[in-house]
Design an enzyme around this catalytic site. Structure first.
Site, PDB file in Angstrom:
ATOM      1  N   GLY A  12      45.890  31.232  47.318  1.00  0.00           N
ATOM      2  CA  GLY A  12      46.615  29.895  46.588  1.00  0.00           C
ATOM      3  C   GLY A  12      45.889  28.914  47.420  1.00  0.00           C
ATOM      4  O   GLY A  12      46.285  27.546  47.375  1.00  0.00           O
ATOM      5  N   HIS A 107      36.199  29.059  38.497  1.00  0.00           N
ATOM      6  CA  HIS A 107      35.419  30.305  38.947  1.00  0.00           C
ATOM      7  C   HIS A 107      34.222  29.824  39.997  1.00  0.00           C
ATOM      8  O   HIS A 107      33.466  28.967  39.799  1.00  0.00           O
ATOM      9  CB  HIS A 107      34.632  30.701  37.402  1.00  0.00           C
ATOM     10  CG  HIS A 107      33.952  31.776  37.966  1.00  0.00           C
ATOM     11  ND1 HIS A 107      34.437  33.275  37.878  1.00  0.00           N
ATOM     12  CD2 HIS A 107      32.316  32.243  38.069  1.00  0.00           C
ATOM     13  CE1 HIS A 107      33.727  34.158  38.213  1.00  0.00           C
ATOM     14  NE2 HIS A 107      32.543  33.402  38.345  1.00  0.00           N
ATOM     15  N   ASP A 146      37.073  34.960  25.169  1.00  0.00           N
ATOM     16  CA  ASP A 146      36.580  35.973  26.190  1.00  0.00           C
ATOM     17  C   ASP A 146      36.485  35.341  27.662  1.00  0.00           C
ATOM     18  O   ASP A 146      36.758  34.156  27.947  1.00  0.00           O
ATOM     19  CB  ASP A 146      35.109  36.090  25.709  1.00  0.00           C
ATOM     20  CG  ASP A 146      35.082  36.657  24.344  1.00  0.00           C
ATOM     21  OD1 ASP A 146      35.770  37.580  24.316  1.00  0.00           O
ATOM     22  OD2 ASP A 146      34.173  36.255  23.630  1.00  0.00           O
TER      23      ASP A 146
END
Ligand code: GRF
Length: 204
Positions: A12, A107, A146
């Site tokens: 986190g 990401h 996706d």
């Protein structure tokens, strides 16, 4: 007030960067309504509890295929933005329709490199080093059907050094993640993100 939910699966630190930006007054008119974890006992939940944020644990092993429906049930009509901050389950189903362009993910690579199914955590940095890229970084993008294919909102570039290990590269990229995620939420809160197909126009 922009109400957000932050979905987590681990340490986190990205959640912490959002909490810190709100506390510092950099992220104005943003409130974390829920922190949802798909696994029990992760440190992200402790971080949230410390700030009195409502936490919910939906154990992925228990909810299995119903995990998305359960998350949708909780968040439907309750939040304006869902932030995936190290969330490892795949978001799918009707939640994607209600929250189209209202779910973002961070990401730890420059998408479309080193992303997609199974690419998470240290595997991403290992792949970048093994490939021999000179730069890597992080990407904040919208979430769609996706994995890691949604339109890109922000990217930050980090140099890959000759002596980098997957751990040192991860640490340097995390520093950039902790800036990019609150920055994206701020842009979203201020209405400064416009989507035109795959092109996302960001007004600073
Ligand atoms: C980060 O590298 C994030 O990009 C990825 O998972 C990691 C989570 O870190 N999706 P943390 O739990 O926020 O510390």
């Amino acid at each position: 007030m922009l109400k957000i939910a932050v979905l987590v699966s681990g340490g986190g630190s990205n959640l912490q960067s959002i909490i810190d930006s709100i506390s510092a007054g950099e992220l104005k008119n943003v409130e974390i309504e829920y922190v949802i974890s798909d696994r029990e006992g992760v440190f992200a939940l402790e971080r949230a509890k410390k700030y009195g944020i409502n936490t919910i644990t939906l154990d992925r092993n228990k909810y299995k295929n119903n995990l998305n429906a359960e998350i949708h049930n909780i968040l439907s009509g309750k939040v304006d933005l869902i932030v995936l901050a190290g969330f490892l389950s795949i978001i799918k189903g009707p939640i994607l329709e209600e929250f189209r362009h209202k779910i973002i993910n961070i990401h730890p690579s420059l998408i479309p490199s080193f992303c997609g199914k199974g690419m998470y955590g240290l595997k991403v940095h290992e792949a970048a080093i093994n490939y021999g890229v000179k730069v890597s970084g992080c990407t904040v993008h919208f979430v769609e059907e996706d994995t890691d294919t949604g339109a890109i909102i922000l990217q930050s570039v980090v140099e890959v050094l000759v002596n980098d290990t997957k751990e040192t590269l991860q640490q340097r990229i995390l520093v950039e993640e902790h800036k990019a995620l609150p920055r994206t939420i701020k842009l979203f809160a201020e209405g400064n993100i416009k989507v035109n197909g795959r092109q996302v126009i960001v007004k600073e």
